[in-house]
Design a protein around this motif. Sequence first.
Motif, mmCIF file in Angstrom:
data_model
loop_
_atom_site.group_PDB
_atom_site.id
_atom_site.type_symbol
_atom_site.label_atom_id
_atom_site.label_comp_id
_atom_site.label_asym_id
_atom_site.label_seq_id
_atom_site.Cartn_x
_atom_site.Cartn_y
_atom_site.Cartn_z
ATOM 1 N N LYS A 6 5.738 5.918 4.353
ATOM 2 C CA LYS A 6 5.907 4.482 4.503
ATOM 3 C C LYS A 6 4.673 3.959 5.209
ATOM 4 N N SER A 211 9.321 -0.482 11.986
ATOM 5 C CA SER A 211 8.682 -0.843 10.719
ATOM 6 C C SER A 211 7.163 -0.786 10.844
ATOM 7 N N LYS A 213 4.930 -2.341 9.073
ATOM 8 C CA LYS A 213 4.399 -3.699 8.944
ATOM 9 C C LYS A 213 4.610 -4.493 10.230
ATOM 10 N N ASP A 214 5.797 -4.399 10.797
ATOM 11 C CA ASP A 214 6.075 -5.130 12.035
ATOM 12 C C ASP A 214 5.225 -4.603 13.183
ATOM 13 N N ASP A 238 3.632 6.150 8.221
ATOM 14 C CA ASP A 238 4.753 6.936 8.753
ATOM 15 C C ASP A 238 5.091 8.070 7.807
ATOM 16 N N ASP A 240 7.950 10.102 6.687
ATOM 17 C CA ASP A 240 9.391 9.827 6.757
ATOM 18 C C ASP A 240 10.185 10.946 6.084
ATOM 19 N N SER A 245 14.222 6.750 1.628
ATOM 20 C CA SER A 245 12.893 6.195 1.805
ATOM 21 C C SER A 245 12.105 6.271 0.513
ATOM 22 N N SER A 248 5.439 3.324 -0.136
ATOM 23 C CA SER A 248 5.052 1.930 -0.270
ATOM 24 C C SER A 248 4.021 1.779 -1.381
#
Length: 413
Positions: A6, A211, A213-214, A238, A240, A245, A248
């Motif tokens: 991710k 996250s 992105k966050d 990440d 994962d 999952s 991306s």
Amino acid sequence: MATTIKSAAVSHVGRIRSNNQDSGYAGRQLFVVADGMGGHAGGDVASAIALKRIIEADRPFASAHDAEFALQSALLSANGLLAETVFDHPELTGMGTTATALLRVGDHVAIAHIGDSRLYLYRGGTLEQVTVDHTFVQRLVDSGRITQEEAAVHPRRSVLMRVLGDVDANPEIDTAVVETEPGDRWMLCSDGLSSYVSDDKIEAALRSVPSPKDAADRLVREALDQGAPDNVTIVIVDVDTTADSASSPPVTVGSAAMPLTFESTAEHKPLRLPTLLLHPLKAAQHEDSHFEPESDEYLRELIQEDKRRATRRRVAWLLAVGLIAALIVAALVVGYRWTQTRYYVGANGSTVAIYKGVQQSIGPLSLHEVFEETSIRVDSLSMFEQQRVVDTINADDLDDARSIITRLDGGTG
């Protein structure tokens, strides 16, 4: 357990810059940050050209070491493309870019790095800086002349010793292969983050925000809160293990996400060497944008860097030559030993003899010798057998050679 990736990539122009000279990429297995330099006319072009060449390596590899070699080759190829671009567009003289890349292969990652963009690893609650900055002040730290605290506020902290661009035709790229584990969080960033946000705040964001992105957005805000005069680019990856999952989709940010356009500018003048190795914004903070060192320390260090690079290349060349020579010697030794397991029957003057080895010679080195002499005279044999002996009769082994002698001796009785 199967693992997936991710990731997220974000880039911000900062509070002062009018254009974004950073480029970032979060792909399927490849992740890159490039921080361009060379002023308004070149930094964005440099990072975009380099990144677009490097992301060609976003493909499967049989091993992490294959990926490491591919990354190194991609960075060197990008360096060549930048030099060609400057040749075709002299107004871009002095442009360059950092590049930090991570390529995942199974439970390992290959890393390639040049400049002062950084790669961090957050694992088990601890943040570690994986790459080493190729800066003037980092060299001073490594040699014990200043501390890390002094380096953070040193007036020449922006001076780079290594970059991709038209400075060095064959720059030295740092590469490595390391293991990665489920739960690892990798972060690549330009110095627009690392120069203005402390490691403690970076660690807190990576620890507390799940996250990618966050977490990247939070770190951009942290940089902006500190004034963020420079471009800020962050890529978070990440490793994962959750069953639901999914990797991306590839994302490109910064100047590489824009159309690549540049035009000649009559007013643009080539920069002198020390300026080529400066981030343009930070150079502009000094009264003299063309940076003439107050002492000879920087130039001495630059000369020493060239000497160290030349020494490393010489050592690598000597090691390669030595390895090739050793392989040749080993092959000759193995080949010679094999020849000494062979036997044949031939003429030794006027008599028949058993020879050990093969009929050939290598220069002055004979690959055969008389092993056993016999009392059989060559002229006592039939014309057919005489010709065979003169031409030599190969034997499977020593016993076979002695059997041939016995048959020849019987034929003369």
